[in-house]
Write an enzyme that holds these catalytic residues in place. Structure first.
Site, short mmCIF file in Angstrom:
data_model
loop_
_atom_site.label_atom_id
_atom_site.label_comp_id
_atom_site.label_asym_id
_atom_site.label_seq_id
_atom_site.Cartn_x
_atom_site.Cartn_y
_atom_site.Cartn_z
NE ARG A 224 -4.25 -1.39 0.03
CZ ARG A 224 -4.35 -2.41 -0.82
NH1 ARG A 224 -3.35 -2.70 -1.63
NH2 ARG A 224 -5.45 -3.14 -0.85
CG HIS A 272 -2.59 -0.30 -6.96
ND1 HIS A 272 -3.11 0.43 -5.92
CD2 HIS A 272 -2.62 -1.60 -6.52
CE1 HIS A 272 -3.43 -0.37 -4.91
NE2 HIS A 272 -3.12 -1.60 -5.27
#
Length: 309
Positions: A224, A272
């Site tokens: 993250r 991502h």
């Protein structure tokens, strides 16, 4: 049986088709078309609107589309009396391992330097270590971290693993706790973050950790964005303490055009997509969990709300 799909970044039609094929009795509703909220039995969600899940009075299980659950549990309205199931399925696991192995090998074989040489039309053979001479650290020994660690060990890297609590992984030197984190950082020439995002891990990739790593080490963050203190990474690159990093996740996504990361040749940036949940590989794990729930049996991979994962 009614199933609610909530995501702005995944294909609703693909999930509808896969769920219908796996269980013909499933009717999949796609947010914002819910129908009668009281008829929704299960939900598959990625960052749903605040309050939505709490408005469904008869939910039995909630499934996270992604491996991480912070987009769900960070919502103060999340109904914590409803079990939340982490996405654990072979496609997601293998995809992440592919990404980690790719990036580790790229840094190990100095791919960035060879790319610069090619751009400059410079012929420059480079000395390098073999895999058994290279130490790779993995922060996070959950399903994803363990699979990546085992595969890297199979490539003959020396692999160190760190987790909050003590774990044992074949062919991996395992550490835990604060003292263990220092030991792993101090030896890791390539450090991979696959941690869940919790209050304890926010900002864990910071100047103190970088200072403990061998000079010239590399970082890979596929967990993250909030694990990383971005300005600390830039400072570590400027000083030479770190020689480069592969980043798949960021504080702000998409990464803004004016972000300084774009202009750093030491960084490898991916959008991502290190590993994505596919209906093709993930649907069976969902319908298996539903069957267990309906039979009154324990459902695996439930989130512990106290730990945050």
């Amino acid at each position: 049986m009614r199933f609610l799909f909530v995501s702005n970044s995944d294909s609703a039609s693909a999930w509808q088709k896969a769920l219908q094929q796996a269980r013909p009795d499933i009717t999949t509703m796609v947010y914002p078309q819910i129908g009668d909220p009281a008829l929704i039995d299960y939900a598959l969600a990625w960052r749903p609107p605040s309050g939505l899940l709490a408005s469904l009075p008869n939910l039995k299980l909630i499934f996270s589309i992604g491996a991480g659950v912070d987009g769900l549990v960070d919502d103060p309205t999340y109904p914590r009396d409803i079990p939340l199931v982490r996405m654990v399925e072979w496609g997601l696991t293998e995809g992440m391992t592919d990404y980690v192995v790719w990036q580790v090998l790229s840094w190990h074989r100095q791919a960035v330097l060879y790319w610069r040489d090619q751009q400059a039309k410079r012929w420059k053979p480079r000395h390098r270590k073999v895999a058994r001479e290279r130490t790779v650290g993995i922060l996070g020994l959950g399903v994803l971290g363990q699979d990546a660690a085992i595969k890297l060990a199979g490539l003959r890297f020396r692999v160190l693993g760190w987790s909050r609590n003590e774990k044992q992984v074949p062919d991996v030197e395992c550490f835990h706790g604060e003292a263990g984190l220092v030991q792993v950082a101090a030896q890791s020439e390539i450090l991979v973050c696959l941690l869940p995002l919790t209050n304890e891990t926010v900002g864990i990739l910071n100047r103190d950790l970088f200072a403990q790593m061998p000079k010239g080490a590399c970082l890979i963050n596929a967990a993250r964005g909030r694990h990383l203190v971005e300005e600390d990474l830039l400072a570590a690159l400027d000083s030479g303490q770190l020689s480069g990093a592969s980043l798949d996740v960021f504080h702000d996504e998409p990464l803004p055009n004016d972000h300084p990361f774009w202009d750093r040749p030491e960084l490898v940036i991916t959008p991502h997509d290190a590993s994505l949940t596919s209906p093709r590989t993930a649907t069976q794990s969902i319908v298996d969990a539903i069957a267990l729930c309906e039979a009154g049996k324990p459902v695996p991979n439930l989130v512990d709300f106290e730990r945050g994962y």
